[in-house]
Scaffold this active site. Sequence first.
Site, short mmCIF file in Angstrom:
data_model
loop_
_atom_site.label_atom_id
_atom_site.label_comp_id
_atom_site.label_asym_id
_atom_site.label_seq_id
_atom_site.Cartn_x
_atom_site.Cartn_y
_atom_site.Cartn_z
N HIS A 194 32.41 42.44 26.57
CA HIS A 194 33.86 42.23 26.52
C HIS A 194 34.60 43.52 26.23
O HIS A 194 35.76 43.68 26.60
CB HIS A 194 34.22 41.12 25.53
N GLU A 435 28.53 29.10 34.07
CA GLU A 435 28.03 30.39 33.60
C GLU A 435 26.72 30.24 32.83
O GLU A 435 26.21 31.19 32.27
CB GLU A 435 29.08 31.13 32.77
N ASP A 459 28.15 35.94 32.26
CA ASP A 459 27.23 35.14 31.46
C ASP A 459 26.14 34.52 32.31
O ASP A 459 25.00 34.39 31.84
CB ASP A 459 28.00 34.05 30.71
C1 PEP Z 1 31.92 35.50 32.61
O1 PEP Z 1 31.06 35.17 31.79
O2 PEP Z 1 31.66 35.96 33.75
C2 PEP Z 1 33.36 35.35 32.28
C3 PEP Z 1 34.29 35.50 33.18
O3 PEP Z 1 33.68 35.10 30.99
P1 PEP Z 1 33.53 36.19 29.83
O4 PEP Z 1 33.28 37.52 30.45
O5 PEP Z 1 34.79 36.17 29.05
O6 PEP Z 1 32.35 35.68 29.05
MG MG Z 2 31.62 34.00 30.10
#
Ligand code: PEP
Ligand code: MG
Length: 574
Positions: A194, A435, A459
Amino acid sequence: MSFTLHGISVSSGIAIGHAHLISHTSLEVAHYMLPKQFIAEEIARFEAALLATRDEFTSLRSNRPTHAAAEFDAFLELHQMILDDPLLSVAPREMIANEQCNAEWALKTQTETLVAQFDEFEDAYLRERKTDVTQVAERLLKKLLGQPGHHPLSARHDVEMILVAHDLSPADLIQFKPHQYAAFITDVGGATSHTAIVARSLNTPCVVGLHHARELIREDDVLILDGDQGVLIVNPDKPILAEYKLRQSAWELERKKLKRLRTARANTLDGALIELHANIEKPEDIAEVKENGATGIGLFRSEFLFLNRDSLPNEEEQFEAYRTVAVGMEGQPVTIRTFDLGADKQIKGVERVANNPALGLRAIRLCLAEPQLFRTQLRALLRATHYGNVKILIPMLSSVSELNQTLQFIAATKQNLDEEGIPYDREVKIGGMIEIPAAALALKVFAKKLDFLSIGTNDLIQYTLAIDRTDEEVAHLYDPLHPAVLHLLSHIIGTANKLGVPISVCGEMAGELAYTRLLLGFGLREFSMFSAQVPNIKQRVLTTNLPKIVLLTQRIRRADDPMKIRELLERLNA
Ligand code: PEP
Ligand code: MG
């Protein structure tokens, strides 16, 4: 001395600037002298940080989760006592005044003195309390870093600064937004963490996984960061600097040109309309969404409303944030994800310590375990649906029972709003993030109960390949082109299309040019990505002929040799 380091490229662009070192883990901080006229202000800055940390403890105590253990109180009490120790609360002020140094440096020096005192205790338990001292000092330091003082470089507007850290959390990074660093670099981290995602959304070049950058670079060193290649050049020679200045201008020019595509529709050569949406973290981000010509918001990571604050946002505050986005997007779709907290995004008062945070109480699991938190968000979200085209997205679904519980929460919240006569969109669409491999494999049962689906590739890859997306040690194994990942992606997209359930990708793969045609070939027609990438992806869409890519994508889908997959992908993108 000039040297070069290689890391993982996470946010593109070229930055040239002076190093500004910070570290949250070892309290190594910048040291600089201040002119006399800034001393009173620096002391006030320290005092404000002290007060904010005290308030943080008070709020942590009053928002203490009901089920938290009694040790939680004892722990907070100990940390408050440490904060009030004169060596942390008084001595730094005196040092700032006497030595005319910055507050961070004074805090670091006094912390070391206090830690040394703890080291001398005979009793092992007391000796170990030095960890608590460091934790309290780090809390205070974070407050100071959030309100930077008169750093000699930041006072000079002709100097760009590049933030160098051992590690940065997403919460840290978003806090640096107003300071406009030219780039971020860290020793650790993965490309889809993130932290990386926030760097992209700030449109700031970033390279992570540089291992020893924080140790090797000195404050004020001149740095060139090539965010595309993942290369960092420290103290470059003049010809290299000149070369990169040229490349930087060319890069900026290219971006400007691409922005001219802002109002063009994203049609393929054979006339299919592709929706290109944006991912956002805060309501303020919608200006950039529009500037880059995204036609909706495919993912609002609402949990960012919670980070870097002492109290949880109440219903009104959340409602205002959601409504602002709904109204601002003027009827275009706005997909708001319910909180994906836990793992690398912790909030005060609901912190969890888990052995495997990514596999623990995260996202919808945490919301279902904290019903009050979830109800408040759902009320705010449903109320906002009245003001625009808002959809609700549920993260990290793995079992149908979770989905059923969630749908019951939503139904109950709607009923409460009805009883209170509060308007909301009765047809509000509820979607789920796919995910977790379990949800991908059992897709039909989720698709039957949901209005739309969105693939979180970050994920999905993490959980399919068992690779921690925040860990640079395994970053080389994070592979969107792994046959298992491609198999899941084409299965999810194909099944959703067959069932007539709208499907999008909102993970980082959606914003990577290398995968645009592949995903189009799998049947994807809706992408959501960081705003700045929309023009690039649009250009790729505009030059793609869908009937012409079908055969190659099928071959990629069937291939199981990694080299072959890469070779075919190159041909697809040629
Ligand atoms: C992902 O997991 O691809 C997603 C869009 O959510 P995040 O990156 O916030 O986990
Ligand atoms: Mg995610």
